[in-house]
Structure formats: structure tokens, C-alpha cells
Design an enzyme around this catalytic site. Structure first.
Site, PDB file in Angstrom:
ATOM      1  CG  LEU A 116      56.893  38.730  43.672  1.00 30.05           C
ATOM      2  CD1 LEU A 116      57.139  37.534  43.440  1.00 30.05           C
ATOM      3  CD2 LEU A 116      58.111  39.703  44.386  1.00 30.05           C
ATOM      4  CG  HIS A 117      57.861  44.994  40.236  1.00 26.00           C
ATOM      5  ND1 HIS A 117      59.372  44.833  39.731  1.00 26.00           N
ATOM      6  CD2 HIS A 117      57.798  45.767  41.207  1.00 26.00           C
ATOM      7  CE1 HIS A 117      59.797  45.501  40.821  1.00 26.00           C
ATOM      8  NE2 HIS A 117      59.331  45.894  41.806  1.00 26.00           N
TER       9      HIS A 117
ATOM     10  CG  HIS B 106      60.302  42.032  42.774  1.00 28.04           C
ATOM     11  ND1 HIS B 106      59.238  42.456  42.777  1.00 28.04           N
ATOM     12  CD2 HIS B 106      60.947  42.070  43.881  1.00 28.04           C
ATOM     13  CE1 HIS B 106      59.073  43.637  43.815  1.00 28.04           C
ATOM     14  NE2 HIS B 106      60.261  43.378  44.440  1.00 28.04           N
TER      15      HIS B 106
ATOM     16  N   GLY C 141      68.450  44.438  43.858  1.00 29.31           N
ATOM     17  CA  GLY C 141      68.448  45.553  42.808  1.00 29.31           C
ATOM     18  C   GLY C 141      69.014  46.831  43.101  1.00 29.31           C
TER      19      GLY C 141
ATOM     20  CB  SER D  36      58.905  50.894  42.265  1.00 27.78           C
ATOM     21  OG  SER D  36      58.486  50.961  43.701  1.00 27.78           O
TER      22      SER D  36
ATOM     23  N   GLY E  50      57.275  41.435  48.622  1.00 23.69           N
ATOM     24  CA  GLY E  50      55.897  40.961  47.665  1.00 23.69           C
ATOM     25  C   GLY E  50      55.590  41.975  46.712  1.00 23.69           C
TER      26      GLY E  50
END
Ligand code: PAF
Length: 280
Positions: free
Chosen positions: A32-33, A36, A148, A186, A30
Site C-alpha cells: 500500500l502507498h 491506496h 483509482g 504505484s 497490497g
């Protein structure tokens, strides 16, 4: 659509698979950025259906405060996913749905990949990662799963786990996504001040300079050079900078023709642990 129970999600993906559909899984914790989201977009391009799991996995945290402090932003995450306008199912279980009453990690043999770098700094971390990712693969039955390269060691460990278990999933590595200043995206960056987000570009600039220096210097010389640079910094505390063989993560003592190398760095800034790496 948000699923909280593995049973319901599993029946659905099982029937999709029986209809010949491919499933792409993006496992996340979770917060999220864009990093993601780039994984989710790639998964949506390559699969009929995408499952994004959002689960802060307790067994991979060796520090209870870190687990407690980890950002949990499910509603905002669901909105970011909805804004993509893709066919995405979210799996956001409670701890009990995954672990029942036994919140413990399985022990894996990762052939030494877990004995260096993050494995040394965070004992038990990779058994926790292996445990949750294996469970997610068994629940979601993904055709492909996306990880990633920022967590490069994790990526190799998951590949090893898949080889060992024979689970029928293709692991798709995805390049590191950076902000305009070069800071690797991150979830932990949310804990940095705006000023530090700008300053932290220093970490990536050092990696790029180290890569250039690696052309003409030995691994030990490059490591010493980076260590000296950080010794003069007051805003950053270097935990480690190391150059390894990119395939087995063994520390590089010399450069051998035909081998691939990678540099890894961990730095504390404003008490936040930041990790990054670069192909050399
Ligand atoms: O990289 C992460 O966010 C986590 O380690 C993962 C792969 C989702 C497992 O909890």
C-alpha cells in the site's frame, strides 16, 4: 482486524448489511502507498465500514516472474491501515480461500474494452481482474467500491462487469495520486532507484505537454511527437502512447466535438513497467 477466511468475513458483512450499514470496498494487491490510502480515506468518509482486500491475484498475471516478484508486505500494510484510525476490516486470503483448487479465470465479454492497450500487452489480464473483483463483490457485498483512475482501462472494465452481472454496487472512480515530482503512485515504484523516481517525472511532464499540444494538433501528430521524444531517451523505453475516446477506448483518429479523450502511456524504466494516463 485481519480476516483470512471469506466465510467469516461474509457472515460479518452480511449482518452489518442487515442492520442497514453501508460497506465500502477498496480492492488492492497490497504494498500500500498514499494512493491506496486516499481511496481508503474516501471509502471511510462515505461508508459505515470499510473492507480493504489485500490479495495478489494469480489469474491476472500473464508473466509468472512478475507474479513472483510482486511485493508482499502484509504487516506494513496492516500498520499503515491501523495508523489511519478508521473502522477498517482487512481481508487477506490465501489463494485457496478465493479459488479452491481451480486457479482459473472466468471468461468475460467486455465489449472490446479488453482488446486494446493493456489487453493487447497482457493477454488474459482483464479476465483475471474481472474474476477476482466479481468474487470480492460476492464475498464483501459492498455498497460502494473504490478504484483509482491510474488503471483507467480496468475501471471501465469493472463498470462493464457490474452492468453485465447486475451486482448491486456503485463503482467510485478516484483521481490519480502523484508524488511531488508528478510520478503516479504505484506499488511498482518501490522497485525503482531513488534517482529514477526523480527522473520519472519526465513521464508526467510529457503527458501534460501532450495534453497542451492536443489543443492544436491531431491525435496522430501528438502520438508521433511523444514517440519522437522517447526515441531520444536512453533511460526510458516507450511501450505505447495512445490517444483514445475516453468512454469506449477506441483509438482516436480525429477530434470530434462532444467527445471526451484520454491519453495513455506505458514506459519501462530500470526494467519496471510504469503506466499513466491523462484526461485531454
Ligand atoms: O488494481 C489492482 O490492484 C488489482 O487489479 C485489483 C483491482 C485489486 C484486482 O486484483
Amino acid at each position: 482486524m485481519i480476516f483470512t477466511e471469506q466465510k467469516t468475513l461474509h457472515s460479518l458483512v452480511e449482518s452489518l448489511k442487515n442492520q442497514g450499514k453501508s460497506i465500502g470496498l477498496v480492492p488492492t494487491m497490497g504494498a500500500l502507498h498514499q494512493g491506496h490510502l486516499s481511496l481508503i480515506k474516501k471509502a471511510a468518509e462515505e461508508n459505515d465500514t470499510v473492507v480493504v482486500s489485500i490479495f495478489v491475484n494469480p489469474t491476472q498475471f500473464n508473466n509468472p516472474t512478475d507474479l513472483e516478484k510482486y511485493p508482499r508486505t502484509l504487516q506494513a500494510d496492516a500498520q499503515l491501515i491501523a495508523d489511519l484510525n478508521k473502522d477498517v476490516l482487512i481481508y487477506a486470503p490465501a489463494v485457496a480461500d478465493i479459488y479452491g483448487t481451480e486457479v482459473t479465470a472466468q471468461q468475460f465479454d467486455f465489449g472490446g474494452l479488453d482488446k486494446v492497450m493493456e489487453g493487447t500487452s497482457r493477454p488474459g489480464h482483464f479476465d483475471g481482474v474481472g474474476t477476482i473483483v466479481k468474487k470480492l463483490f460476492e464475498i464483501v457485498l459492498p455498497t460502494r467500491a473504490y478504484f483509482g483512475e491510474k488503471d483507467y482501462q480496468q475501471l471501465l472494465i469493472i463498470k462493464r462487469m457490474v452492468e453485465q452481472t447486475g451486482l448491486p454496487v456503485t463503482i467510485v472512480p478516484c483521481p490519480i495520486v502523484r508524488n511531488a515530482e508528478g510520478l503516479a503512485l504505484s506499488s511498482r515504484n518501490a522497485l525503482l532507484s531513488e534517482a529514477m523516481k526523480q527522473r520519472a517525472t519526465f513521464i508526467y511532464r510529457t503527458l501534460v505537454a501532450a495534453k497542451e499540444r492536443f489543443g492544436t494538433h491531431s491525435p496522430a501528430e501528438v502520438e508521433a511527437w511523444v514517440s519522437d521524444i522517447f526515441a531520444r531517451e536512453t533511460d526510458f523505453e516507450l511501450e505505447y502512447f495512445t490517444i483514445t475516446d475516453a468512454d469506449n477506448l477506441l483509438h482516436a483518429t480525429e477530434k470530434e466535438a462532444g467527445k471526451r479523450y484520454r491519453a495513455f502511456i506505458v514506459v519501462y524504466a530500470e526494467g519496471v513497467r510504469l503506466i499513466d494516463n491523462i484526461e485531454l
